[in-house]
Design an enzyme around this catalytic site. Structure first.
Site, mmCIF file in Angstrom:
data_model
loop_
_atom_site.group_PDB
_atom_site.id
_atom_site.type_symbol
_atom_site.label_atom_id
_atom_site.label_comp_id
_atom_site.label_asym_id
_atom_site.label_seq_id
_atom_site.Cartn_x
_atom_site.Cartn_y
_atom_site.Cartn_z
ATOM 1 N N SER A 235 -5.081 8.784 -0.967
ATOM 2 C CA SER A 235 -4.733 7.367 -1.045
ATOM 3 C C SER A 235 -5.933 6.577 -1.570
ATOM 4 O O SER A 235 -7.040 6.699 -1.039
ATOM 5 C CB SER A 235 -4.343 6.865 0.352
ATOM 6 O OG SER A 235 -4.098 5.482 0.306
ATOM 7 N N THR B 109 9.165 2.302 -11.997
ATOM 8 C CA THR B 109 8.163 2.044 -13.027
ATOM 9 C C THR B 109 6.767 2.174 -12.447
ATOM 10 O O THR B 109 6.476 1.623 -11.389
ATOM 11 C CB THR B 109 8.379 0.637 -13.628
ATOM 12 O OG1 THR B 109 9.712 0.573 -14.129
ATOM 13 C CG2 THR B 109 7.390 0.356 -14.751
ATOM 14 N N CYS C 200 -3.152 1.811 13.144
ATOM 15 C CA CYS C 200 -1.748 1.892 13.550
ATOM 16 C C CYS C 200 -1.657 2.012 15.063
ATOM 17 O O CYS C 200 -0.707 1.559 15.668
ATOM 18 C CB CYS C 200 -1.064 3.090 12.915
ATOM 19 S SG CYS C 200 -1.737 3.526 11.326
ATOM 20 N N GLY D 107 -0.815 7.258 0.785
ATOM 21 C CA GLY D 107 -0.931 8.472 1.580
ATOM 22 C C GLY D 107 0.321 8.757 2.401
ATOM 23 O O GLY D 107 0.747 9.905 2.525
ATOM 24 N N SER D 108 0.906 7.708 2.961
ATOM 25 C CA SER D 108 2.090 7.912 3.815
ATOM 26 C C SER D 108 3.236 8.525 3.022
ATOM 27 O O SER D 108 3.859 9.498 3.461
ATOM 28 C CB SER D 108 2.546 6.581 4.422
ATOM 29 O OG SER D 108 1.518 6.024 5.211
HETATM 30 C C1 LIG Z 1 -4.795 5.902 5.767
HETATM 31 C C2 LIG Z 1 -4.242 7.255 6.042
HETATM 32 C C3 LIG Z 1 -2.933 7.601 5.681
HETATM 33 C C4 LIG Z 1 -1.975 6.603 5.106
HETATM 34 O O1 LIG Z 1 -2.305 6.232 3.799
HETATM 35 P P1 LIG Z 1 -1.645 4.893 3.190
HETATM 36 O O2 LIG Z 1 -2.052 4.916 1.763
HETATM 37 O O3 LIG Z 1 -2.236 3.757 3.937
HETATM 38 O O4 LIG Z 1 -0.172 5.037 3.359
HETATM 39 C C5 LIG Z 1 -2.512 8.889 5.921
HETATM 40 N N1 LIG Z 1 -3.319 9.799 6.462
HETATM 41 C C6 LIG Z 1 -4.591 9.509 6.822
HETATM 42 C C7 LIG Z 1 -5.458 10.579 7.393
HETATM 43 C C8 LIG Z 1 -5.085 8.230 6.625
HETATM 44 O O5 LIG Z 1 -6.336 7.946 6.995
#
Ligand SMILES: *Cc1c(COP(=O)(O)O)cnc(C)c1O
Length: 395
Positions: free
Chosen positions: A199, A237, A324, A70-71
């Site tokens: 994610s 990859t 976090c 997600g990040s």
């Molecule tokens: C967990 C989360 C992310 C980050 O996703 P990752 O795959 O851990 O990098 C970003 N946005 C929200 C709203 C999340 O809950």
């Protein structure tokens, strides 16, 4: 009793996801870029996963780009809009005060590079309206990025309306749907979404894999240079086992969205009602427009960290703010944005339920939290000042 109630931080992998990954770790190990049949077998799997993930979102396979999570997807979406905007000297971004740090920190970085960012305030429930977005859009706006569902307080925004406003104004609309994907029905066309992040580890898939959906015609900016993978937009990859696990997990979660919501919503509300019995407590987030799994409270006169540790002793894995945020001393920016003052925001508890939660477990969560809150208040100097009238109650 052992209860994992931190599913907003990460979820356990489902058997479906694990089973979908094993063949690509134990057998089909090829590199999809290789021309030989070993590689082509992996390339076929990759295509298949891309098609299935696209179908879950109402998207086309070409619109799906695999990322490390997600990040990365959030970062890439913002950089993409800024790059496209730069061609027409559009350097204004609209977002909200309660986004994930993957969005907020990237916006801060863009500010250092000459962009201007509007951080829309949210109301007491964490909602931002389409009218607020419409009023904030300027001729030089290159991006609106607003999360689908908040990771701390679970509030679900009116994404369709916000998307419509952006479409009308011809401004790119990105949504961080990491908490929503697999939990809330998403159709990128019906919701007018141009870019979307998800994610896998938030819906029982593996960690370290995610997707950036980008509507056809939105040329992605490249974060990682190298090979021609992902149409040259994301080199490296491909992590085929993780991608296969993500596709299986997303399909399974999406097929069960309605059933899961029907099961979780009454249990969530039972938990909310039980915790609301604790004096001087308050629910964070919207009562109805919220994820079926999310419960978040503030309890006056205690520290969230102590609450977590004592709950852990009772077998409950929970969270205070986001993973976090905990570990830093600053209270959650989300709780501050919905109007909690510092002292109150520090006493927060997030319980994010898994699909297998039972009524008995919910009752245990209520009893355990009541016990721990009472115990902590019993030795809290702040609580003593509150009860003796030295300080005034806020909640
Ligand atoms: C967990 C989360 C992310 C980050 O996703 P990752 O795959 O851990 O990098 C970003 N946005 C929200 C709203 C999340 O809950």
């Amino acid at each position: 009793m052992k209860i994992y109630a931190d599913n907003a931080a990460t979820t356990a992998m489902s058997k479906t996801a694990i089973d979908a990954m094993i063949p690509y770790m134990a057998g089909t190990f090829g590199n999809p870029s290789s021309l030989h049949s070993v590689g082509q077998e992996a390339a076929e799997a990759l295509n298949d996963a891309r098609t299935r993930i696209a179908a879950c979102l109402g998207a086309k396979p070409r619109e799906i780009t695999f990322t490390s999570g997600g990040s990365e997807a959030d970062n890439q979406a913002i950089l993409t809009a800024v790059k496209i905007g730069a061609r027409k000297n559009k350097k204004h971004i609209i977002t909200t005060a309660i986004e994930h740090h993957a969005i907020l920190h990237t916006c801060k970085k863009m500010e250092k590079q000459g962009c201007e960012v509007t951080y829309l305030p949210v109301d007491k429930d964490g909602l931002v309206t389409a009218e607020q977005v419409a009023a904030a859009i300027r001729p030089d706006t290159c991006l609106v990025t607003i999360m689908f569902a908040n990771n701390e307080i679970g509030t679900i925004d009116t994404i369709a309306e916000i998307g419509a406003v952006c479409q009308q104004a011809n401004v790119l609309f990105h949504t961080d749907a990491v908490q929503a994907a697999g939990h809330v029905a998403i159709d990128v066309n019906a919701l007018n979404i141009d870019m979307l992040s998800l994610s896998a580890h938030k819906f029982h898939g593996p960690k370290g894999i995610g997707v950036l959906y980008a509507r056809r015609g939105v040329p992605l900016a490249t974060l990682i240079e190298g090979g021609a993978q992902e149409r040259g937009k994301r080199a490296g990859t491909e992590n085929i086992p993780a991608i296969m696990g993500m596709a299986a997990a997303l399909e399974e979660a999406c097929a069960q969205i309605d059933a899961t919501a029907a099961k979780l919503t009454p249990l969530r509300d039972r938990l909310i009602a039980g915790l609301a019995e604790i004096p001087h407590s308050i629910l964070n987030g919207h009562a109805e427009k919220r994820l079926p799994s999310n419960v978040n409270f503030c309890f006056e006169g205690i520290e969230g960290e102590s609450l977590l540790l004592l709950l852990d002793d009772k077998g409950v894995a929970a969270s205070s703010g986001s993973a976090c945020t905990s570990g830093s001393l600053d209270p959650s920016h989300v709780l501050l944005a919905i109007g909690r003052i510092h002292d109150v925001a520090h006493g927060s508890l997030r319980l994010s339920l898994g699909e297998d939660i039972t009524e008995e477990q919910v009752d245990y969560l209520i009893a355990a939290t009541k016990d721990v809150v009472a115990y902590l208040r019993g030795m809290s100097p702040v609580w003593r000042d509150l009860t003796t009238g030295k300080r005034e109650f806020i909640l």
